[in-house]
Design a protein around this motif. Structure first.
Motif, PDB file in Angstrom:
ATOM      1  N   ALA A  94       0.831  -1.002   0.020  1.00  0.00           N
ATOM      2  CA  ALA A  94      -0.319   0.033  -0.020  1.00  0.00           C
ATOM      3  C   ALA A  94       0.811   1.261  -0.034  1.00  0.00           C
ATOM      4  CB  ALA A  94      -0.910   0.125   1.235  1.00  0.00           C
ATOM      5  N   ASN A  95       2.007   1.221   0.605  1.00  0.00           N
ATOM      6  CA  ASN A  95       2.994   2.348   0.815  1.00  0.00           C
ATOM      7  C   ASN A  95       3.853   2.605  -0.312  1.00  0.00           C
ATOM      8  OD1 ASN A  95       1.685   2.978   3.312  1.00  0.00           O
ATOM      9  ND2 ASN A  95       3.522   2.123   4.562  1.00  0.00           N
ATOM     10  N   GLY A  96       3.871   1.637  -1.232  1.00  0.00           N
ATOM     11  CA  GLY A  96       4.791   1.456  -2.485  1.00  0.00           C
ATOM     12  C   GLY A  96       6.379   1.185  -1.868  1.00  0.00           C
ATOM     13  N   ASP A  97       6.414   0.427  -0.883  1.00  0.00           N
ATOM     14  CA  ASP A  97       7.910   0.431  -0.321  1.00  0.00           C
ATOM     15  C   ASP A  97       8.466  -0.887  -1.399  1.00  0.00           C
ATOM     16  OD1 ASP A  97       7.560   1.887   1.750  1.00  0.00           O
ATOM     17  OD2 ASP A  97       6.706   0.418   2.959  1.00  0.00           O
ATOM     18  N   VAL A  98       7.310  -1.537  -2.093  1.00  0.00           N
ATOM     19  CA  VAL A  98       7.946  -2.572  -3.004  1.00  0.00           C
ATOM     20  C   VAL A  98       7.203  -2.861  -4.244  1.00  0.00           C
ATOM     21  CG1 VAL A  98       8.968  -4.087  -1.243  1.00  0.00           C
ATOM     22  CG2 VAL A  98       6.482  -4.305  -1.641  1.00  0.00           C
ATOM     23  N   LYS A  99       7.609  -3.200  -5.296  1.00  0.00           N
ATOM     24  CA  LYS A  99       6.851  -2.935  -6.394  1.00  0.00           C
ATOM     25  C   LYS A  99       5.936  -4.337  -6.594  1.00  0.00           C
ATOM     26  CE  LYS A  99       5.948  -1.572 -10.705  1.00  0.00           C
ATOM     27  NZ  LYS A  99       5.513  -0.025 -10.896  1.00  0.00           N
ATOM     28  N   PHE A 100       6.458  -5.563  -5.985  1.00  0.00           N
ATOM     29  CA  PHE A 100       5.712  -6.663  -5.655  1.00  0.00           C
ATOM     30  C   PHE A 100       6.333  -7.623  -4.835  1.00  0.00           C
ATOM     31  CE2 PHE A 100       8.325  -7.992  -9.487  1.00  0.00           C
ATOM     32  CZ  PHE A 100       8.727  -9.220  -8.972  1.00  0.00           C
ATOM     33  N   ILE A 101       5.698  -8.548  -4.050  1.00  0.00           N
ATOM     34  CA  ILE A 101       6.069  -9.365  -3.050  1.00  0.00           C
ATOM     35  C   ILE A 101       5.924 -10.759  -3.381  1.00  0.00           C
ATOM     36  CG2 ILE A 101       5.560  -9.997  -0.775  1.00  0.00           C
ATOM     37  CD1 ILE A 101       4.927  -7.219  -0.030  1.00  0.00           C
ATOM     38  N   ALA A 102       6.953 -11.562  -3.531  1.00  0.00           N
ATOM     39  CA  ALA A 102       6.857 -13.160  -3.704  1.00  0.00           C
ATOM     40  C   ALA A 102       7.538 -13.519  -2.533  1.00  0.00           C
ATOM     41  CB  ALA A 102       7.352 -13.472  -4.964  1.00  0.00           C
ATOM     42  N   ALA A 103       6.514 -13.989  -1.536  1.00  0.00           N
ATOM     43  CA  ALA A 103       7.054 -14.513  -0.123  1.00  0.00           C
ATOM     44  C   ALA A 103       6.121 -15.487   0.619  1.00  0.00           C
ATOM     45  CB  ALA A 103       7.186 -13.135   0.974  1.00  0.00           C
ATOM     46  N   SER A 104       6.084 -16.796   0.009  1.00  0.00           N
ATOM     47  CA  SER A 104       5.088 -17.709   0.513  1.00  0.00           C
ATOM     48  C   SER A 104       3.694 -17.070   1.019  1.00  0.00           C
ATOM     49  CB  SER A 104       5.764 -18.540   1.541  1.00  0.00           C
ATOM     50  OG  SER A 104       6.149 -17.480   2.826  1.00  0.00           O
ATOM     51  N   ASP A 146      -3.918  -7.040  -4.522  1.00  0.00           N
ATOM     52  CA  ASP A 146      -4.246  -7.749  -5.503  1.00  0.00           C
ATOM     53  C   ASP A 146      -3.236  -8.720  -5.702  1.00  0.00           C
ATOM     54  OD1 ASP A 146      -6.559  -6.339  -6.332  1.00  0.00           O
ATOM     55  OD2 ASP A 146      -5.602  -5.097  -7.766  1.00  0.00           O
ATOM     56  N   PHE A 147      -3.498  -9.944  -6.327  1.00  0.00           N
ATOM     57  CA  PHE A 147      -2.431 -10.938  -6.369  1.00  0.00           C
ATOM     58  C   PHE A 147      -2.668 -11.407  -8.078  1.00  0.00           C
ATOM     59  CE2 PHE A 147      -3.653 -11.665  -2.149  1.00  0.00           C
ATOM     60  CZ  PHE A 147      -2.453 -12.023  -1.436  1.00  0.00           C
ATOM     61  N   ALA A 148      -1.240 -11.583  -8.546  1.00  0.00           N
ATOM     62  CA  ALA A 148      -0.986 -12.260  -9.593  1.00  0.00           C
ATOM     63  C   ALA A 148      -0.757 -13.786  -9.201  1.00  0.00           C
ATOM     64  CB  ALA A 148       0.240 -11.762 -10.298  1.00  0.00           C
ATOM     65  N   GLY A 149      -1.148 -14.559 -10.367  1.00  0.00           N
ATOM     66  CA  GLY A 149      -0.983 -16.091 -10.018  1.00  0.00           C
ATOM     67  C   GLY A 149      -2.137 -16.815  -9.751  1.00  0.00           C
ATOM     68  N   TYR A 184       0.054 -19.723  -3.373  1.00  0.00           N
ATOM     69  CA  TYR A 184       0.919 -18.791  -3.458  1.00  0.00           C
ATOM     70  C   TYR A 184       0.729 -17.685  -4.564  1.00  0.00           C
ATOM     71  CZ  TYR A 184       3.452 -21.223   0.415  1.00  0.00           C
ATOM     72  OH  TYR A 184       4.033 -21.853   1.317  1.00  0.00           O
ATOM     73  N   GLY A 185       0.723 -16.402  -4.199  1.00  0.00           N
ATOM     74  CA  GLY A 185       0.522 -15.428  -5.391  1.00  0.00           C
ATOM     75  C   GLY A 185       1.551 -14.476  -5.108  1.00  0.00           C
TER      76      GLY A 185
END
Length: 273
Positions: free
Chosen positions: A92-102, A114-117, A221-222
């Protein structure tokens, strides 16, 4: 007077130039663009920052592949630790572009991000000693000592729905549970099977443990992205489809989970909705 105006103009130009250099829109000093990606730093086989400062694991391989499809080389990625409780806020804060973390896709989480995958289907399972023969199903945990990390929903799920007489042994971390499993002070460790496989695949643990293969829950996982970023979601889904079709997904699974004997489910279908 004219000299003063010229000096002021030069100062203004320099200030704007420095500001532009500082902002840089994520550019690195060499002129290349950067991307910040969230992963776990403490899950062997999934996302781990090693003592020599390297990053390894299935999620790391997936995120690196996705980033490349988005136009970033591995050297352009800035990895950011993403603890479970902070993932939604970081996006939400834009600290990361996306997260892949189980990052399991749930309806509650989809209200905020939102989730991709999904790109992986895990299940809650048990890790037991290699020579264990008395735990073949969930109910066998009744009167057994079951370890998980403090505050884990996995252990409580077993207690509430599967083995009400299980003796829960909450400890501070998975490493402590593994030590307990090895010295027989606990009988089993529970969390997602992919996480368990990662620990069992570590060199110091090879040949000591096995997964029970019970599939006590489904965990899809997404890749987490900021709510409403449909363009990025579409691009990442396209990258994930390519990752499956070109054999990279299978390669990543074998490299990160193979030593534990873990048999992963086939890559799940992408949810394009």
């Amino acid at each position: 007077m004219k000299l003063r105006k010229v000096s002021a103009a030069i100062a203004t130009v320099l200030t704007l130039s420095l500001a532009a250099t500082a902002c840089g829109d994520g550019d690195s000093g060499s002129g290349g663009k950067k991307i910040t990606v969230g992963i776990k730093f403490d899950q062997p086989g999934i996302g781990l920052k090693t003592q020599d400062g390297k990053y390894t694991g299935f999620d790391v391989d997936v995120a690196t592949y996705v980033a490349k499809e988005l136009g970033y080389e591995a050297k352009d990625i800035e990895w950011k630790q993403s603890p479970s409780a902070q993932r939604e806020t970081m996006l939400a804060n834009g600290d990361v572009k996306f997260i892949a973390a189980s990052y399991s896709i749930t309806d509650k989480r989809k209200e905020k991000v939102d989730f991709a995958g999904p790109y992986f289907l895990a299940h809650q399972d048990l890790l037991v000693r290699k020579d264990e023969t008395g735990i073949a199903q969930g109910t066998d945990l009744n009167s057994k000592k079951l370890c998980s990390v403090t505050g884990s929903t996995s252990a409580q799920n077993v207690k509430d729905k599967i083995a009400p007489k299980a003796d829960l042994q909450p400890l501070g971390g998975y490493s402590e549970c593994l030590t307990g499993l090895e010295n027989k002070s606990v009988d089993a460790l529970t969390t997602d099977d992919a996480i368990l496989a990662g620990y069992a695949s570590q060199k110091e643990h090879e040949g000591k443990f096995k997964l029970a293969g019970l599939k006590l829950s489904d965990e899809k996982y997404g890749i987490g992205i900021k709510k409403g970023d449909s363009d990025l979601k579409g691009k990442i889904n396209k990258a994930l489809e390519k990752m499956k079709s070109d054999g990279s997904w299978d390669k990543f699974v074998a490299a990160n989970f193979g030593p534990s004997g873990y048999k992963a489910e086939n890559a799940p279908a992408i949810d394009a909705s």
